[in-house]
Design a protein around this motif. Structure first.
Motif, PDB file in Angstrom:
ATOM      1  N   ALA A  24      -3.146  78.238  37.299  1.00 22.67           N
ATOM      2  CA  ALA A  24      -4.476  79.097  37.286  1.00 22.67           C
ATOM      3  C   ALA A  24      -5.947  79.199  36.137  1.00 22.67           C
ATOM      4  N   HIS A  25      -5.232  77.762  35.653  1.00 18.99           N
ATOM      5  CA  HIS A  25      -6.685  77.991  34.421  1.00 18.99           C
ATOM      6  C   HIS A  25      -7.477  76.993  34.962  1.00 18.99           C
ATOM      7  N   LYS A  26      -6.526  76.160  34.545  1.00 19.20           N
ATOM      8  CA  LYS A  26      -7.941  74.915  36.015  1.00 19.20           C
ATOM      9  C   LYS A  26      -8.816  75.853  37.111  1.00 19.20           C
ATOM     10  N   GLY A  27      -8.186  76.392  37.460  1.00 15.11           N
ATOM     11  CA  GLY A  27      -8.501  76.943  39.031  1.00 15.11           C
ATOM     12  C   GLY A  27      -9.589  77.990  38.473  1.00 15.11           C
ATOM     13  N   ASP A  28      -9.945  78.920  37.330  1.00 15.86           N
ATOM     14  CA  ASP A  28     -10.310  79.432  37.674  1.00 15.86           C
ATOM     15  C   ASP A  28     -11.667  78.972  36.742  1.00 15.86           C
ATOM     16  N   LEU A  29     -11.569  77.952  36.417  1.00 11.23           N
ATOM     17  CA  LEU A  29     -12.969  76.517  35.536  1.00 11.23           C
ATOM     18  C   LEU A  29     -13.319  76.150  36.681  1.00 11.23           C
ATOM     19  N   SER A  30     -12.638  75.354  37.897  1.00 10.44           N
ATOM     20  CA  SER A  30     -13.738  74.881  38.916  1.00 10.44           C
ATOM     21  C   SER A  30     -14.743  76.465  39.466  1.00 10.44           C
ATOM     22  N   LEU A  31     -14.232  77.771  39.793  1.00  9.68           N
ATOM     23  CA  LEU A  31     -14.816  78.474  40.436  1.00  9.68           C
ATOM     24  C   LEU A  31     -16.362  78.977  39.041  1.00  9.68           C
ATOM     25  N   ARG A  48     -12.725  73.185  46.707  1.00 14.58           N
ATOM     26  CA  ARG A  48     -11.685  72.485  46.940  1.00 14.58           C
ATOM     27  C   ARG A  48     -10.398  72.006  45.624  1.00 14.58           C
ATOM     28  N   GLN A  49     -11.200  72.306  44.940  1.00 18.85           N
ATOM     29  CA  GLN A  49     -10.540  71.863  43.531  1.00 18.85           C
ATOM     30  C   GLN A  49      -9.780  73.720  42.996  1.00 18.85           C
ATOM     31  N   ALA A  50     -10.244  74.663  43.732  1.00 13.98           N
ATOM     32  CA  ALA A  50      -9.987  76.019  43.224  1.00 13.98           C
ATOM     33  C   ALA A  50      -9.515  75.842  43.922  1.00 13.98           C
ATOM     34  N   ARG A  51      -9.078  75.757  45.707  1.00 12.68           N
ATOM     35  CA  ARG A  51      -8.083  76.383  46.042  1.00 12.68           C
ATOM     36  C   ARG A  51      -6.560  75.487  46.002  1.00 12.68           C
ATOM     37  N   TYR A  52      -6.951  74.586  46.073  1.00 12.56           N
ATOM     38  CA  TYR A  52      -6.104  73.607  45.015  1.00 12.56           C
ATOM     39  C   TYR A  52      -5.299  73.970  44.068  1.00 12.56           C
ATOM     40  N   TYR A  53      -5.671  74.379  43.034  1.00 13.42           N
ATOM     41  CA  TYR A  53      -4.690  75.111  41.561  1.00 13.42           C
ATOM     42  C   TYR A  53      -4.592  75.959  42.066  1.00 13.42           C
ATOM     43  N   TYR A  54      -5.402  77.241  42.513  1.00 16.17           N
ATOM     44  CA  TYR A  54      -4.330  78.365  42.511  1.00 16.17           C
ATOM     45  C   TYR A  54      -3.531  78.389  43.739  1.00 16.17           C
TER      46      TYR A  54
END
Length: 271
Positions: A24-31, A48-54
């Motif tokens: 989730a933290h990685k997804g937030d950074l991507s967003l 794509r990264q945000a979607r993958y991580y979340y």
């Protein structure tokens, strides 16, 4: 033996929550990187990264409402892009986003921060019925916050106006009826608040001019021209509103109430 099994379950469960949090933290950074970038290639990559991580975060912790809310927002953004390009897959993404919003809300129905975040996704999707339900939940959670009442009124008017313009009269009537009851909800809460002053905090519980305008329009559209006329008359001189728009509704209310001379005089004052 049983104690060892329990320990393993706890360790595995704790590990999955930790992995979910990391993703989730990685997804937030991507967003954040996506929202800051002006380069479409970077926006697409970070999306794509945000979607993958979340998606991983939700899979690892399916009871976390905030993970679902964030993923719903990501899906809403994807739906918007697909819808604008008239992609046939937009319907699938739309349904996925709505399903996640419902699941997140059901997990924590009275979480104000969560509901506000969900509304941002619903706004993108344009699902007025779902927005109305979430905004009502926000109101019930924050009965001392006048902004919650104003937001609920705005949501109902958007729904009413949309259904009215698309000839969905039953749905428009339902939204109009709910709009006309907001003052009753507010006054009832004010009476309860006065009985226990310790509950009172925040700004005065007084609806905004725009909220009263929405409510007056709802009364008019439901055929209650007397109430509508009184409300429009009180709003006519408000500097926060477009006086001509209010005056047109006011004149129509007077005419429908049988006060044709007063309506004519008001219309002539437009010139």
């Amino acid at each position: 033996g049983f104690a060892v099994v329990i320990l393993l379950v706890l360790l595995i469960g704790g590990s999955s929550f930790a992995i979910a949090d990391i993703n989730a933290h990685k997804g937030d950074l991507s967003l954040k990187r996506m929202e800051k970038s002006n380069q479409q290639s970077i926006v697409n990559q970070e999306y794509r990264q945000a979607r993958y991580y979340y998606e991983k975060a939700v899979a690892m912790d399916s009871r976390n409402a905030y993970y679902k809310a964030k993923l719903a927002y990501i899906y809403a953004l994807e739906w918007q892009s697909l819808f604008e390009s008239k992609s046939p897959s937009s319907g699938v993404v739309y349904n996925d986003a709505v399903a996640l919003i419902n699941k997140a809300h059901n997990l924590q129905p009275y979480d104000n921060d969560l509901n506000n975040y969900l509304v941002s996704s619903i706004s993108i999707l344009g699902n007025l019925d779902l927005m109305q339900r979430i905004s009502l939940a926000t109101l019930k959670t924050n009965p001392n916050d006048i902004n919650a009442y104003n937001f609920y009124a705005e949501t109902l008017w958007k729904g009413l106006d949309y259904y009215r313009n698309t000839d969905k009269h039953d749905e428009a009537g339902e939204f109009a009826a709910k709009l006309t009851k907001i003052n009753d909800i507010l006054e009832k809460h004010k009476r309860q608040t006065n009985q226990d002053i310790s509950k009172w905090q925040g700004s005065p519980l007084q609806l905004s001019p725009n909220s009263n305008l929405y409510i007056a329009r709802a009364h008019y559209l439901l055929g209650d021209y007397g109430t509508a006329g009184r409300m429009f008359g009180a709003l006519a001189a408000n500097p926060e509103l477009q006086s001509r728009d209010v005056a047109i509704w006011y004149a129509a209310s007077l005419y429908k109430s049988g006060k044709k001379d007063a309506a004519g005089e008001l219309i002539r004052s437009f010139d």
